[in-house]
Design an enzyme around this catalytic site. Structure first.
Site, mmCIF file in Angstrom:
data_model
loop_
_atom_site.group_PDB
_atom_site.id
_atom_site.type_symbol
_atom_site.label_atom_id
_atom_site.label_comp_id
_atom_site.label_asym_id
_atom_site.label_seq_id
_atom_site.Cartn_x
_atom_site.Cartn_y
_atom_site.Cartn_z
ATOM 1 N N ARG A 146 -0.049 15.098 13.099
ATOM 2 C CA ARG A 146 0.489 14.752 11.765
ATOM 3 C C ARG A 146 0.574 15.949 10.803
ATOM 4 N NH1 ARG A 146 -1.638 9.346 9.152
ATOM 5 N NH2 ARG A 146 0.405 9.261 8.179
ATOM 6 N N PRO A 147 1.473 16.870 11.072
ATOM 7 C CA PRO A 147 1.600 18.057 10.212
ATOM 8 C C PRO A 147 2.219 17.730 8.854
ATOM 9 C CG PRO A 147 3.309 18.061 11.896
ATOM 10 C CD PRO A 147 2.443 16.862 12.174
ATOM 11 N N ARG B 288 -4.737 10.771 3.746
ATOM 12 C CA ARG B 288 -3.735 11.839 3.762
ATOM 13 C C ARG B 288 -2.756 11.735 2.607
ATOM 14 N NH1 ARG B 288 -3.014 14.339 8.531
ATOM 15 N NH2 ARG B 288 -0.820 14.625 8.048
ATOM 16 N N ASP C 9 4.246 20.230 7.482
ATOM 17 C CA ASP C 9 5.128 21.400 7.363
ATOM 18 C C ASP C 9 6.414 21.101 6.589
ATOM 19 O OD1 ASP C 9 5.592 19.746 9.616
ATOM 20 O OD2 ASP C 9 6.815 21.287 10.579
ATOM 21 N N ARG D 30 -8.770 -0.289 4.013
ATOM 22 C CA ARG D 30 -7.905 0.730 3.418
ATOM 23 C C ARG D 30 -6.529 0.157 3.095
ATOM 24 N NH1 ARG D 30 -6.987 6.010 6.570
ATOM 25 N NH2 ARG D 30 -5.617 6.179 4.770
ATOM 26 N N LYS E 186 0.834 -1.209 0.000
ATOM 27 C CA LYS E 186 0.000 0.000 0.000
ATOM 28 C C LYS E 186 0.874 1.267 0.000
ATOM 29 C CE LYS E 186 -1.775 2.059 3.844
ATOM 30 N NZ LYS E 186 -1.632 3.521 3.746
ATOM 31 N N ASN E 187 1.868 1.289 0.861
ATOM 32 C CA ASN E 187 2.640 2.524 0.991
ATOM 33 C C ASN E 187 3.596 2.746 -0.178
ATOM 34 O OD1 ASN E 187 1.253 3.088 3.264
ATOM 35 N ND2 ASN E 187 2.919 2.655 4.706
ATOM 36 N N CYS F 92 -5.194 13.451 12.779
ATOM 37 C CA CYS F 92 -5.746 12.119 12.559
ATOM 38 C C CYS F 92 -5.734 11.374 13.879
ATOM 39 C CB CYS F 92 -4.982 11.374 11.478
ATOM 40 S SG CYS F 92 -3.525 10.537 12.044
ATOM 41 N N ASP G 168 4.126 0.942 11.842
ATOM 42 C CA ASP G 168 2.939 0.293 11.279
ATOM 43 C C ASP G 168 2.774 -1.153 11.742
ATOM 44 O OD1 ASP G 168 2.310 2.603 9.980
ATOM 45 O OD2 ASP G 168 2.770 1.904 7.954
HETATM 46 C C1 UD1 Z 1 3.982 7.119 6.185
HETATM 47 C C2 UD1 Z 1 3.079 5.904 6.024
HETATM 48 C C3 UD1 Z 1 2.517 5.469 7.367
HETATM 49 C C4 UD1 Z 1 3.675 5.248 8.356
HETATM 50 C C5 UD1 Z 1 4.592 6.467 8.414
HETATM 51 C C6 UD1 Z 1 5.829 6.216 9.248
HETATM 52 C C7 UD1 Z 1 2.202 6.142 3.806
HETATM 53 C C8 UD1 Z 1 1.029 6.413 2.934
HETATM 54 N N1 UD1 Z 1 2.014 6.255 5.122
HETATM 55 O O1 UD1 Z 1 3.182 8.181 6.695
HETATM 56 O O2 UD1 Z 1 1.793 4.254 7.172
HETATM 57 O O3 UD1 Z 1 3.145 5.005 9.628
HETATM 58 O O4 UD1 Z 1 5.028 6.805 7.088
HETATM 59 O O5 UD1 Z 1 6.561 5.148 8.735
HETATM 60 O O6 UD1 Z 1 3.277 5.790 3.337
HETATM 61 N N2 UD1 Z 1 6.268 14.918 10.310
HETATM 62 C C9 UD1 Z 1 6.275 16.263 10.583
HETATM 63 N N3 UD1 Z 1 6.063 17.131 9.539
HETATM 64 C C10 UD1 Z 1 5.871 16.700 8.256
HETATM 65 C C11 UD1 Z 1 5.869 15.311 7.996
HETATM 66 C C12 UD1 Z 1 6.069 14.436 9.042
HETATM 67 O O7 UD1 Z 1 6.452 16.679 11.723
HETATM 68 O O8 UD1 Z 1 5.690 17.532 7.377
HETATM 69 C C13 UD1 Z 1 6.457 13.956 11.415
HETATM 70 C C14 UD1 Z 1 5.180 13.134 11.668
HETATM 71 O O9 UD1 Z 1 4.265 13.798 12.505
HETATM 72 C C15 UD1 Z 1 5.756 11.881 12.280
HETATM 73 C C16 UD1 Z 1 7.080 11.708 11.550
HETATM 74 O O10 UD1 Z 1 7.414 12.989 11.018
HETATM 75 O O11 UD1 Z 1 5.985 12.047 13.644
HETATM 76 C C17 UD1 Z 1 7.094 10.691 10.438
HETATM 77 O O12 UD1 Z 1 6.001 10.942 9.569
HETATM 78 P P1 UD1 Z 1 6.038 10.536 8.033
HETATM 79 O O13 UD1 Z 1 7.194 9.631 7.803
HETATM 80 O O14 UD1 Z 1 5.933 11.763 7.210
HETATM 81 O O15 UD1 Z 1 4.699 9.690 7.863
HETATM 82 P P2 UD1 Z 1 3.740 9.676 6.636
HETATM 83 O O16 UD1 Z 1 4.510 9.847 5.368
HETATM 84 O O17 UD1 Z 1 2.585 10.576 6.885
#
Ligand code: UD1
Length: 416
Positions: free
Chosen positions: A121-122, A92, A124, A395, A22-23, A116, A303
């Site tokens: 989950r920002p 997302r 930024d 999902r 999926k990812n 969420c 995950d």
């Molecule tokens: C992806 C996966 C999700 C998995 C996660 C961590 C997909 C579709 N989803 O989510 O299943 O649990 O990786 O392996 O692939 N963060 C910030 N700012 C940002 C982006 C991230 O602070 O702009 C923080 C997040 O809050 C979190 C960390 O960075 O604490 C990691 O998040 P991220 O790796 O971005 O997760 P996703 O890509 O949303």
């Protein structure tokens, strides 16, 4: 709404094919927006998230055909640069269209994802990254509008190696002018696959699979023909079920993606047979409590944290499970306790005291992986468990009940 009805306590045996990840599939679908022409992706899991992304592609104007796990996407005639709130709020990963649209058309409008079930989950890092590449970012009525005549290469550092931001910024940078360097980049297998696929499309990326990606922008890319990597999270989920319930073989997996998981399972007392593309696991006679702390790849994946807690709930002894990626990702804990588990929470750590058996009860899915932990727990619990709100599991898991049924479990889908 559907629910899963499970009569637990049966042994399972046999083999199961693991689906495409999926990812991995979601960013790959987004990447096809970078080019004119028809791209083909094979081994596409038929998931609710895949279908949501297809709806998004349709809104944007990319034509797709999805049949028998083969997906073709033709992004020649894009008519809209917008990902609406209706879709973004349910998935997302819709945010992934921002990088490709901005890079190819100089504009993207994506609804800002809210919080969420796992906390804020920002996004930024994505937005700061696009700004560094020269985009103007505006928030208007809950939508992020990103514009740039031409993106320009930049030096981008992530405080945390974000999977989503690494994918999004890489997809934007491949068509930018000049060189982009991303430091502290994510190196999850699906990021490696995305970079490999972008390279196949004609992108110039160095450092794939490391924490520093160097991207030399190119003028244009070409369509691509790819096969999605195996889903390591689905595989890990089945491995944990096997450790509790019988001898099963997972086919079409990549064991190298699962090293930390197989290591921890062996530590807990499981016997594993690992081959090139398959893993066999046998039920542990006496499952031992083992602590885990989630981390970015190659660490233990967040995950699989919920599923590990389900496993540890019937282990010999006590364990603690710490999530360093998402502090609030424990909505499965009260549900597992309804089945008789003994788990307490303190901040981002779960303390699990192993019990002899779990007992069936009605429980509720709260997110994709939390639901998978409830399936594992229900399969080992004595008696009947009804798991409601399983749209969450749909999902991210392809036909989970059919796969477990084929292994001998008593599990069925019913309408509520
Ligand atoms: C992806 C996966 C999700 C998995 C996660 C961590 C997909 C579709 N989803 O989510 O299943 O649990 O990786 O392996 O692939 N963060 C910030 N700012 C940002 C982006 C991230 O602070 O702009 C923080 C997040 O809050 C979190 C960390 O960075 O604490 C990691 O998040 P991220 O790796 O971005 O997760 P996703 O890509 O949303």
């Amino acid at each position: 709404m559907d629910k899963l009805v499970v009569h637990g306590g049966k042994t399972i045996s046999g083999s199961v094919d693991i689906s495409g990840a999926k990812n991995a599939i979601l960013p790959l679908m987004a990447a096809t927006l970078l080019v004119e022409g028809k791209s083909t992706i094979r081994r596409v899991p038929d998931l609710r998230d895949t279908r949501t992304f297809l709806r998004l592609l349709d809104i944007i104007g990319a034509h797709s055909v999805f049949m028998d796990s083969k997906l073709t996407i033709d992004a020649s005639n894009i008519t809209s640069f917008e990902a609406p709130y209706d879709l973004v709020k349910t998935m997302r990963a819709s945010f992934y269209v921002m990088g490709p649209l901005l890079a190819r058309f100089g504009e993207a409008r994506v609804s800002l994802p809210g919080g969420c079930a796992w906390g804020p989950r920002p996004v930024d890092y994505h937005l700061k990254g696009f700004e560094k590449l020269g985009a103007e970012i505006i928030l208007k009525k809950g939508n992020i509008i990103a514009r740039a005549k031409k993106l320009k290469g930049a030096q981008i550092h992530f405080e945390i190696p974000s999977v989503g931001a690494t994918a999004n910024i890489t997809m934007a940078a491949v068509l930018a002018e000049g060189v982009t360097q991303i430091t502290n980049a994510a190196m999850e297998p699906h990021i490696v696959q995305l970079c490999d696929v972008l390279k196949k499309m004609g992108a110039q990326i160095e450092g794939i699979g490391t924490t520093t990606l160097t991207i030399h922008g190119v003028k244009e890319l070409r369509p691509v023909n790819v096969t999605t990597i195996p889903d390591m999270i689905e595989a890990g989920t089945f491995l944990m079920a096997g450790a509790l319930m019988g001898k099963i073989t997972l086919n079409k997996v990549d064991p190298s993606h699962l090293s930390i998981v197989t290591q921890k399972l062996e530590q807990a007392g499981a016997t594993l047979g690992i081959n090139d593309e398959s893993i066999t696991i046998e039920k542990c006679n006496e499952l031992q409590a083992v602590d885990i702390t989630t981390d970015v790849h190659p660490g233990f994946p967040t995950d699989l944290q919920a599923q590990w807690i389900a496993l540890m709930s019937v282990a010999n002894g006590s364990s603690h499970i710490t999530d360093t990626i998402y502090n609030d990702r424990f909505s499965h804990v009260p549900e597992l306790n309804r089945l008789g588990a003994k788990i307490t929470l303190k901040k981002n750590r779960a303390f699990v005291s192993g019990v002899k058996t779990l007992k069936g009860a009605p429980v509720m899915s709260t997110d994709i992986r939390a639901s998978a932990s409830l399936v594992i727990a229900a399969l080992i619990a004595k008696g009947r468990t009804d798991i409601s709100r399983i749209y969450h599991i749909d999902r991210g898991y392809e036909k989970i009940e059919e796969k477990f049924k084929s292994l001998g479990a008593e599990i069925s889908r019913e309408s509520e």
